[in-house]
Design a protein around this motif. Sequence first.
Motif, PDB file in Angstrom:
ATOM      1  N   ASP A 146      -1.561  65.818 -54.195  1.00 40.26           N
ATOM      2  CA  ASP A 146      -0.154  66.009 -53.835  1.00 40.26           C
ATOM      3  C   ASP A 146       0.722  64.799 -54.143  1.00 40.26           C
ATOM      4  OD1 ASP A 146      -0.916  68.458 -52.905  1.00 40.26           O
ATOM      5  OD2 ASP A 146      -0.212  68.167 -50.857  1.00 40.26           O
ATOM      6  N   GLN A 147       0.233  63.617 -53.812  1.00 41.64           N
ATOM      7  CA  GLN A 147       1.116  62.466 -53.906  1.00 41.64           C
ATOM      8  C   GLN A 147       1.516  62.100 -55.334  1.00 41.64           C
ATOM      9  OE1 GLN A 147       2.845  61.040 -51.102  1.00 41.64           O
ATOM     10  NE2 GLN A 147       2.124  63.132 -50.773  1.00 41.64           N
ATOM     11  N   PRO A 148       0.606  62.122 -56.320  1.00 42.90           N
ATOM     12  CA  PRO A 148       1.072  61.870 -57.691  1.00 42.90           C
ATOM     13  C   PRO A 148       2.119  62.885 -58.153  1.00 42.90           C
ATOM     14  CG  PRO A 148      -1.295  61.628 -57.562  1.00 42.90           C
ATOM     15  CD  PRO A 148      -0.867  62.213 -56.251  1.00 42.90           C
ATOM     16  N   ALA A 149       1.922  64.155 -57.808  1.00 46.34           N
ATOM     17  CA  ALA A 149       2.897  65.177 -58.196  1.00 46.34           C
ATOM     18  C   ALA A 149       4.223  64.970 -57.476  1.00 46.34           C
ATOM     19  CB  ALA A 149       2.337  66.572 -57.897  1.00 46.34           C
ATOM     20  N   GLU A 150       4.155  64.599 -56.199  1.00 47.50           N
ATOM     21  CA  GLU A 150       5.384  64.328 -55.462  1.00 47.50           C
ATOM     22  C   GLU A 150       6.098  63.107 -56.032  1.00 47.50           C
ATOM     23  OE1 GLU A 150       6.657  63.120 -50.909  1.00 47.50           O
ATOM     24  OE2 GLU A 150       5.081  64.617 -51.202  1.00 47.50           O
ATOM     25  N   HIS A 151       5.343  62.073 -56.380  1.00 47.75           N
ATOM     26  CA  HIS A 151       5.958  60.886 -56.997  1.00 47.75           C
ATOM     27  C   HIS A 151       6.686  61.264 -58.284  1.00 47.75           C
ATOM     28  CE1 HIS A 151       4.209  58.466 -54.005  1.00 47.75           C
ATOM     29  NE2 HIS A 151       3.098  58.095 -54.607  1.00 47.75           N
ATOM     30  N   ALA A 152       6.043  62.111 -59.104  1.00 45.09           N
ATOM     31  CA  ALA A 152       6.671  62.532 -60.360  1.00 45.09           C
ATOM     32  C   ALA A 152       7.937  63.337 -60.095  1.00 45.09           C
ATOM     33  CB  ALA A 152       5.683  63.349 -61.185  1.00 45.09           C
ATOM     34  N   ALA A 153       7.893  64.193 -59.078  1.00 48.63           N
ATOM     35  CA  ALA A 153       9.087  64.968 -58.713  1.00 48.63           C
ATOM     36  C   ALA A 153      10.230  64.050 -58.328  1.00 48.63           C
ATOM     37  CB  ALA A 153       8.756  65.923 -57.569  1.00 48.63           C
ATOM     38  N   LYS A 154       9.910  63.002 -57.610  1.00 49.82           N
ATOM     39  CA  LYS A 154      10.954  62.084 -57.156  1.00 49.82           C
ATOM     40  C   LYS A 154      11.513  61.255 -58.306  1.00 49.82           C
ATOM     41  CE  LYS A 154       9.434  62.055 -52.358  1.00 49.82           C
ATOM     42  NZ  LYS A 154       8.774  61.335 -51.245  1.00 49.82           N
ATOM     43  N   ILE A 155      10.699  61.016 -59.333  1.00 53.32           N
ATOM     44  CA  ILE A 155      11.226  60.370 -60.543  1.00 53.32           C
ATOM     45  C   ILE A 155      12.288  61.261 -61.187  1.00 53.32           C
ATOM     46  CG2 ILE A 155      10.667  59.751 -62.936  1.00 53.32           C
ATOM     47  CD1 ILE A 155       8.053  58.563 -61.898  1.00 53.32           C
ATOM     48  N   ARG A 156      11.996  62.560 -61.282  1.00 49.96           N
ATOM     49  CA  ARG A 156      12.975  63.469 -61.890  1.00 49.96           C
ATOM     50  C   ARG A 156      14.244  63.546 -61.040  1.00 49.96           C
ATOM     51  NH1 ARG A 156      15.868  64.406 -65.357  1.00 49.96           N
ATOM     52  NH2 ARG A 156      16.433  66.475 -66.110  1.00 49.96           N
ATOM     53  N   ILE A 157      14.088  63.531 -59.718  1.00 58.27           N
ATOM     54  CA  ILE A 157      15.262  63.527 -58.838  1.00 58.27           C
ATOM     55  C   ILE A 157      16.100  62.274 -59.086  1.00 58.27           C
ATOM     56  CG2 ILE A 157      15.990  63.272 -56.422  1.00 58.27           C
ATOM     57  CD1 ILE A 157      13.657  65.177 -55.705  1.00 58.27           C
ATOM     58  N   GLU A 158      15.473  61.118 -59.210  1.00 63.86           N
ATOM     59  CA  GLU A 158      16.198  59.879 -59.486  1.00 63.86           C
ATOM     60  C   GLU A 158      16.942  59.964 -60.811  1.00 63.86           C
ATOM     61  OE1 GLU A 158      13.580  56.565 -59.309  1.00 63.86           O
ATOM     62  OE2 GLU A 158      13.415  56.597 -57.122  1.00 63.86           O
ATOM     63  N   GLU A 159      16.297  60.547 -61.815  1.00 62.47           N
ATOM     64  CA  GLU A 159      16.953  60.686 -63.122  1.00 62.47           C
ATOM     65  C   GLU A 159      18.192  61.574 -63.015  1.00 62.47           C
ATOM     66  OE1 GLU A 159      12.926  60.320 -65.949  1.00 62.47           O
ATOM     67  OE2 GLU A 159      13.811  62.276 -65.512  1.00 62.47           O
ATOM     68  N   ILE A 160      18.069  62.675 -62.290  1.00 57.78           N
ATOM     69  CA  ILE A 160      19.211  63.588 -62.131  1.00 57.78           C
ATOM     70  C   ILE A 160      20.337  62.892 -61.370  1.00 57.78           C
ATOM     71  CG2 ILE A 160      19.968  65.717 -61.003  1.00 57.78           C
ATOM     72  CD1 ILE A 160      17.126  66.826 -61.616  1.00 57.78           C
ATOM     73  N   ASN A 161      19.991  62.201 -60.310  1.00 54.72           N
ATOM     74  CA  ASN A 161      21.018  61.495 -59.535  1.00 54.72           C
ATOM     75  C   ASN A 161      21.710  60.427 -60.375  1.00 54.72           C
ATOM     76  OD1 ASN A 161      20.745  62.961 -57.184  1.00 54.72           O
ATOM     77  ND2 ASN A 161      19.314  61.535 -56.234  1.00 54.72           N
TER      78      ASN A 161
ATOM     79  N   ALA B 193       0.000  64.935 -61.794  1.00 58.22           N
ATOM     80  CA  ALA B 193       1.324  64.369 -61.547  1.00 58.22           C
ATOM     81  C   ALA B 193       2.404  65.187 -62.254  1.00 58.22           C
ATOM     82  CB  ALA B 193       1.379  62.922 -62.023  1.00 58.22           C
ATOM     83  N   TYR B 194       2.095  65.680 -63.423  1.00 58.32           N
ATOM     84  CA  TYR B 194       3.116  66.232 -64.306  1.00 58.32           C
ATOM     85  C   TYR B 194       3.841  67.476 -63.777  1.00 58.32           C
ATOM     86  CZ  TYR B 194       0.751  63.091 -67.608  1.00 58.32           C
ATOM     87  OH  TYR B 194       0.196  61.994 -68.227  1.00 58.32           O
ATOM     88  N   PRO B 195       3.143  68.444 -63.146  1.00 57.00           N
ATOM     89  CA  PRO B 195       3.884  69.620 -62.656  1.00 57.00           C
ATOM     90  C   PRO B 195       4.975  69.286 -61.635  1.00 57.00           C
ATOM     91  CG  PRO B 195       1.534  70.084 -62.754  1.00 57.00           C
ATOM     92  CD  PRO B 195       1.688  68.613 -62.980  1.00 57.00           C
ATOM     93  N   GLY B 196       4.818  68.190 -60.890  1.00 55.24           N
ATOM     94  CA  GLY B 196       5.863  67.800 -59.955  1.00 55.24           C
ATOM     95  C   GLY B 196       7.174  67.508 -60.655  1.00 55.24           C
ATOM     96  N   TYR B 197       7.091  66.830 -61.782  1.00 59.07           N
ATOM     97  CA  TYR B 197       8.274  66.545 -62.594  1.00 59.07           C
ATOM     98  C   TYR B 197       8.890  67.847 -63.107  1.00 59.07           C
ATOM     99  CZ  TYR B 197      11.073  64.134 -66.194  1.00 59.07           C
ATOM    100  OH  TYR B 197      12.100  63.656 -66.975  1.00 59.07           O
TER     101      TYR B 197
END
Length: 403
Positions: free
Chosen positions: A49-64, A314-318
Amino acid sequence: MGRGKTWTAALALAVAVGLPAGAWAGNDTDDDIIVGFATGKSGILQAYDQPAEHAAKIRIEEINAAGGLLGKQIQIVDSDTKSDRNEGVKAGQAVVDEGADIVVVTCDYDYGAPAAGVAQDEGLISFFLCAEDVKAGIEGIGPYSFSASVLAAVQGATMAEWAYNKRDVKTGYVLVDTSVEYSKSVCYGFEWMFPKVGGKIVGKDGFQNADPSIASQITRIKSLPEVPDAIMLCTYNPGGASAVKQLRAAGIDSLILNGSSLDGSYWLAAVPGLSDFVVPVQGSIYGDDPDPKVEAFNKKFEAKYGARPGSQYAYPGYVLIDVWAKAVERAGTTETEAVVAELEKMREEPTLFGPRTFTDKLHHQNITTYKIVEATDGKFGYVDEWTISEPVPMEILFGGVQN
């Protein structure tokens, strides 16, 4: 009541008090858009979970950083499921109560379903970080649930077709971990595809991930008239590493195939010098992916979190944040029905880790191009890529080959 439903109540209130209907737009009246993570931040699913969540949060940062979503910043709320089904309900409710517009749940269907069910009941979209059982979607949760990963059966089918065509594997033995739906689904795909392409399954056996020994299963493999060209091992860690170690220690040198769950070098020390072990991945974490954008992401991940992604999970989280945000922009709202409609229009939608297609019948991928990585002398590396010749049929996704 969830924010996905509140817009209808708000509209009714607006009409009752004489406000124009356009004065209420559901979640869009809020200052921020909120993504809620009800995931395993501790326990056995933390490694997924955590690597995927970390990747999701990277995409959120990029969008913001690019101006946000619908002109608003995305905010994050978190709750820990503790890798426990009962805690999953509490975690899902906690992020809903904090105003989540979407609920992101754990990688595994069995463990993520409780939180996803809360989201469904509240009229909110849920996205499994990387669940690969078909029930992690419409079939098991409801019409507002999706997964960002690729179905487990596609992994098994990919291994079957690739091994037959590229490694001259003509006979295979199926060894399936029956403890979770993911593992069974990987083998469903292999058992469907391998005979279709001309392979012969010479035996099948089962075990549980927590079993300390698979000695009896190994005995049955070694009792065959001929050693099979490949073992289709459908499992995950920690039991996966133990099974591989026991197979090799018993002198079984067949090619071992598995689903994506055994990607990652973190477990290879358990089987020193492992070779002829192959898994399909959505991108290579090993610095050798043929797409330079994947390696650029790996470096961004390392710069933020101090280590490269530990596996392809990690990748599906992104991906999930990427496709959801595109659907929100196209819908012009975070309102659930409108966003679901846009997601279900996606056909071969480009993402950093391969295209995604969603329909009103399937909120998963039943065909994709997989990268193939192989362990040789104790190190994983990219060796090939493969797209199965046809999608995995729905009846296979739900129950495998019926004998």
